[in-house]
Write an enzyme that holds these catalytic residues in place. Structure first.
Site, PDB file in Angstrom:
ATOM      1  N   PHE B 206      21.890  35.908   6.622  1.00 28.16           N
ATOM      2  CA  PHE B 206      21.026  34.804   6.195  1.00 28.16           C
ATOM      3  C   PHE B 206      20.847  33.825   7.334  1.00 28.16           C
ATOM      4  O   PHE B 206      21.798  33.506   8.050  1.00 28.16           O
ATOM      5  CB  PHE B 206      21.689  34.016   5.061  1.00 28.16           C
ATOM      6  CG  PHE B 206      21.947  34.782   3.804  1.00 28.16           C
ATOM      7  CD1 PHE B 206      23.130  35.491   3.635  1.00 28.16           C
ATOM      8  CD2 PHE B 206      21.031  34.758   2.759  1.00 28.16           C
ATOM      9  CE1 PHE B 206      23.382  36.184   2.465  1.00 28.16           C
ATOM     10  CE2 PHE B 206      21.290  35.433   1.580  1.00 28.16           C
ATOM     11  CZ  PHE B 206      22.466  36.153   1.435  1.00 28.16           C
ATOM     12  N   ASP B 207      19.653  33.278   7.444  1.00 27.42           N
ATOM     13  CA  ASP B 207      19.447  32.098   8.283  1.00 27.42           C
ATOM     14  C   ASP B 207      19.958  30.920   7.462  1.00 27.42           C
ATOM     15  O   ASP B 207      20.140  31.013   6.251  1.00 27.42           O
ATOM     16  CB  ASP B 207      17.953  31.958   8.590  1.00 27.42           C
ATOM     17  CG  ASP B 207      17.625  30.663   9.303  1.00 27.42           C
ATOM     18  OD1 ASP B 207      16.539  30.110   9.043  1.00 27.42           O
ATOM     19  OD2 ASP B 207      18.462  30.189  10.101  1.00 27.42           O
ATOM     20  N   GLY B 208      20.216  29.786   8.089  1.00 24.08           N
ATOM     21  CA  GLY B 208      20.760  28.645   7.361  1.00 24.08           C
ATOM     22  C   GLY B 208      19.679  27.747   6.785  1.00 24.08           C
ATOM     23  O   GLY B 208      19.398  27.766   5.585  1.00 24.08           O
ATOM     24  N   PHE B 323      17.449  37.527   6.186  1.00 27.98           N
ATOM     25  CA  PHE B 323      16.501  36.561   5.632  1.00 27.98           C
ATOM     26  C   PHE B 323      16.298  35.396   6.592  1.00 27.98           C
ATOM     27  O   PHE B 323      17.259  34.747   7.009  1.00 27.98           O
ATOM     28  CB  PHE B 323      17.046  35.972   4.324  1.00 27.98           C
ATOM     29  CG  PHE B 323      17.195  36.972   3.215  1.00 27.98           C
ATOM     30  CD1 PHE B 323      18.433  37.503   2.913  1.00 27.98           C
ATOM     31  CD2 PHE B 323      16.096  37.367   2.458  1.00 27.98           C
ATOM     32  CE1 PHE B 323      18.582  38.419   1.879  1.00 27.98           C
ATOM     33  CE2 PHE B 323      16.232  38.281   1.424  1.00 27.98           C
ATOM     34  CZ  PHE B 323      17.482  38.809   1.139  1.00 27.98           C
ATOM     35  N   ASP B 325      13.311  31.954   7.550  1.00 31.14           N
ATOM     36  CA  ASP B 325      12.079  31.304   7.100  1.00 31.14           C
ATOM     37  C   ASP B 325      11.020  31.253   8.193  1.00 31.14           C
ATOM     38  O   ASP B 325       9.866  30.943   7.924  1.00 31.14           O
ATOM     39  CB  ASP B 325      12.369  29.879   6.596  1.00 31.14           C
ATOM     40  CG  ASP B 325      12.819  28.976   7.731  1.00 31.14           C
ATOM     41  OD1 ASP B 325      12.213  27.900   7.920  1.00 31.14           O
ATOM     42  OD2 ASP B 325      13.777  29.344   8.439  1.00 31.14           O
TER      43      ASP B 325
END
Lengths: 273, 363
Positions: B206-208, B323, B325
């Site tokens: 995951f990205d943060g 993931f 954004d």
């Protein structure tokens, strides 16, 4: 393909007057000159009329159209008049009216070659299925202008042996028999509605057919889709739940006609809205 | 009892609940009667439900072309003619296989539990195309027993009806709608090169910011620059960040991980989670770790890149899904063989490589 040969229309649908008009909501203070308050079936008839209009638009001499007949059990003369007047008032196209006694319901349905008997009363539906009359539930539909029909994938896709084994899991003989009877009745209706559906393209159709497989695996659903295709019915939407609850899906689809086949005999539609 | 599902479907109607039990009993009966060894799917309200679209599960690029160039009728006809030819694997395929591996391990340890992954095929396709999809699912022996073919309707209402925890699709419009409805969702991309992924462990990266956390800090970077950002993060170190769209999915993974820890399988846990963030450990990283701790969530590996490109690191990690954004990072990941999923959320959507996308350009 020569559709003329296959077609044995019209597709006669029978409704009962207590589904057409909501008599329970009438109180002593209701003005007796007013039309009867609308019931669930009014939206259904309006959707059926739209399908008929579109069919006639495409071919003026189309004979495969929906025809709705109304059955009223045990009515007083006064109510009979009110029914006929109210039907006219709401602009509902009803082909014939049958006023009969309670015991005469099944006979009336059989003698008029009804292709589908729709009711909100589950017991009526089961009784009709048992005597070989195609019957389904009139559901809590949406106002959408598209006539939506849900067909049970379980009843078409399951094999005889799997159905018999259900008795080990708390289903009664009667329920299993009703289930089997439903599949046989469904075929004629499926063939006719399939022909009707083919008069329209995949998009912008006023008729939408769905298959709902509540307990079966993917194979049961695939088998149902292929069987229906073999009967000439190309389904639009398909749902396979493998035991997940049906009601959230039904709340999204909001069908007019639900071929339920009597295995969910605990659900009382009248309390759901 | 399990709290994996955030939305508890309140069945206050007794008759309704009874009907649901009957449905469940009949399904159980059917699956137990099946001659095959296919396990029956779990009860949705206890499971972690992942909805995948047909184009993410299978490679339908050629078929899509027919749809776009020749129209719907020809497309459906083509699919029907090739019904018995299995489709090729799509970007979500390895992820789905990894979910199945975790399920197998969970079933071994907890044979009666319904806390498993539940995979649903959620597609816009017409039911006629469904037969080919089902044949392909059988061909690869995937345990997908639930599906929804909406025949052209939007799947959003159905996502909620199937109690979806995560929705993967190639259609950005649908994914955006899902996120707006509060369902974790992402747009999947096929990597440019193939990599060898683990067959025994599900690895999720995951990205943060704007994925696990809200885009509040991202906004500061874009509008006021990095220095302001570092200062702000240091000052607010002890204030937890707000939630992002994928936080609930991390939480669901964490709950399943705990089931393995409870049986002493921490070292051999088939689920591993990674945080891959552009923040730096020294200045802005602490706030992230403290936020996770305040939520009661654990992440197995936290990697702070301090602005370095994510591609090479992801290549080493080899997640089944990553993931992020920002499309910039998605592209970087793709190029180096990582299966990336874009989360169209927050202020990052209005920027491209740090520059504000001028709406005038679109005219």
């Amino acid at each position: 393909m020569d559709d003329e040969k296959n077609c044995t229309g019209p597709l006669i649908i029978a409704l009962q007057y207590n589904d057409l008009f909501d008599l329970d909501s009438m109180s002593a203070s209701t003005n007796t000159d007013d039309a009867l308050p609308k019931g669930r079936a009014v939206t259904f008839i309006k959707a059926v009329q739209i399908v008929n209009e579109r069919l006639v638009e495409q071919k003026e001499t189309e004979s495969l159209l929906f025809e709705v007949i109304l059955i009223a059990k045990e009515c007083s003369e006064e109510i009979k008049m009110k029914i006929v007047e109210s039907v006219k008032y709401y602009g509902l196209e009803i082909g014939k009216f049958f006023f009969c006694k309670k015991e005469e319901l099944i006979n009336t349905l059989q003698s008029n070659k009804v292709k589908l008997f729709l009711s909100t009363d589950r017991d009526d539906v089961c009784e009709a299925l048992h005597t070989g009359i195609p019957a389904a539930l009139l559901y809590d539909q949406c106002d959408d202008h598209v006539l939506k029909v849900i067909i049970s994938g379980d009843s078409i896709g399951f094999t005889e042996d799997s159905l018999d084994s259900l008795s080990d899991f708390g289903f009664s003989e009667t329920q299993i028999e009703t289930f089997k009877a439903a599949k046989i009745c469904m075929k004629e209706f499926a063939v006719l509605i399939g022909q009707m559906r083919r008069r329209f393209g995949r998009e912008n159709s006023p008729l939408c057919i769905c298959v709902l497989t509540a307990w079966g695996s993917t194979n049961v659903c695939a088998s149902a889709l292929k069987t229906l295709r073999g009967w000439g019915l190309d389904v639009d939407e398909a749902f396979c739940l493998a035991g997940a609850p049906c009601s959230p899906i039904l709340a999204v689809v909001k069908p007019h006609i639900l071929w339920d086949c009597g295995l969910h005999n605990m659900r009382d539609l009248a309390t759901q809205s | 009892m399990s709290e994996i599902k955030q939305t508890e479907v309140a069945t206050t109607d007794k008759k309704e609940a009874l009907a649901e039990e009957k449905d469940w009993a009949a399904a159980k009966a059917h699956f137990e009667n099946l001659k095959s060894t296919k396990p029956r799917p779990p009860k949705p309200k206890y499971a972690v439900t992942i909805a995948v679209s047909s184009r993410t599960l299978f490679d339908m690029v050629a078929e899509r072309k027919i749809f776009e160039e020749e129209g719907l009728e020809k497309y459906v006809q083509h699919q029907q003619e090739h019904e018995n030819e299995p489709l090729k694997q799509g970007p979500a395929f390895p992820f789905v296989k990894a979910l199945m591996t975790v399920n197998e391990r969970l079933r071994n340890l907890y044979p009666d539990s319904e806390e498993l992954f539940d995979i649903v095929l959620m597609t816009n396709n017409h039911a006629q195309v469904g037969v080919r999809l089902m044949n392909s699912i059988n061909h690869y022996d995937l345990t997908i027993e639930r599906f929804c073919m909406t025949g052209g309707q939007s799947p959003i209402g159905y996502l909620e009806a199937y109690m979806t925890n995560l929705y993967l699709s190639k259609d950005s419009k649908k994914v955006q709608e899902a996120i707006e409805e509060g369902i974790a969702a992402a747009i999947m991309f096929k990597p440019d090169v193939e990599s060898q992924l683990s067959e025994t462990q599900l690895r999720v990266a995951f990205d943060g910011d704007a994925v696990l956390f809200s885009d509040e800090s991202e906004i500061i970077v874009k509008q006021h620059g990095l220095d302001t950002f570092f200062e702000h993060e240091k000052q607010h170190e002890n204030k937890p960040l707000a939630q992002g769209p994928l936080k609930c999915f991390l939480e669901a993974l964490g709950k399943l991980q705990k089931k393995f820890y409870a049986k002493n399988e921490r070292l051999d846990c088939p689920i591993r989670t990674f945080l891959v963030t552009a923040r730096s450990a020294a200045s802005s990283g602490v706030r992230v770790l403290k936020t996770l701790r305040s939520w009661g969530l654990e992440i197995d590996e936290a990697l702070f890149l301090a602005g370095a490109p994510k591609g090479p690191l992801l290549q080493k990690i080899r997640p089944h899904i990553f993931f992020d954004d920002q499309m910039f990072h998605i592209e970087g990941a793709k190029e180096m063989g990582t299966i990336a999923a874009h989360v169209p959320y927050g202020i990052g959507q209005k920027y491209n490589k740090g520059k504000l996308i001028e709406p005038k350009q679109q005219k």
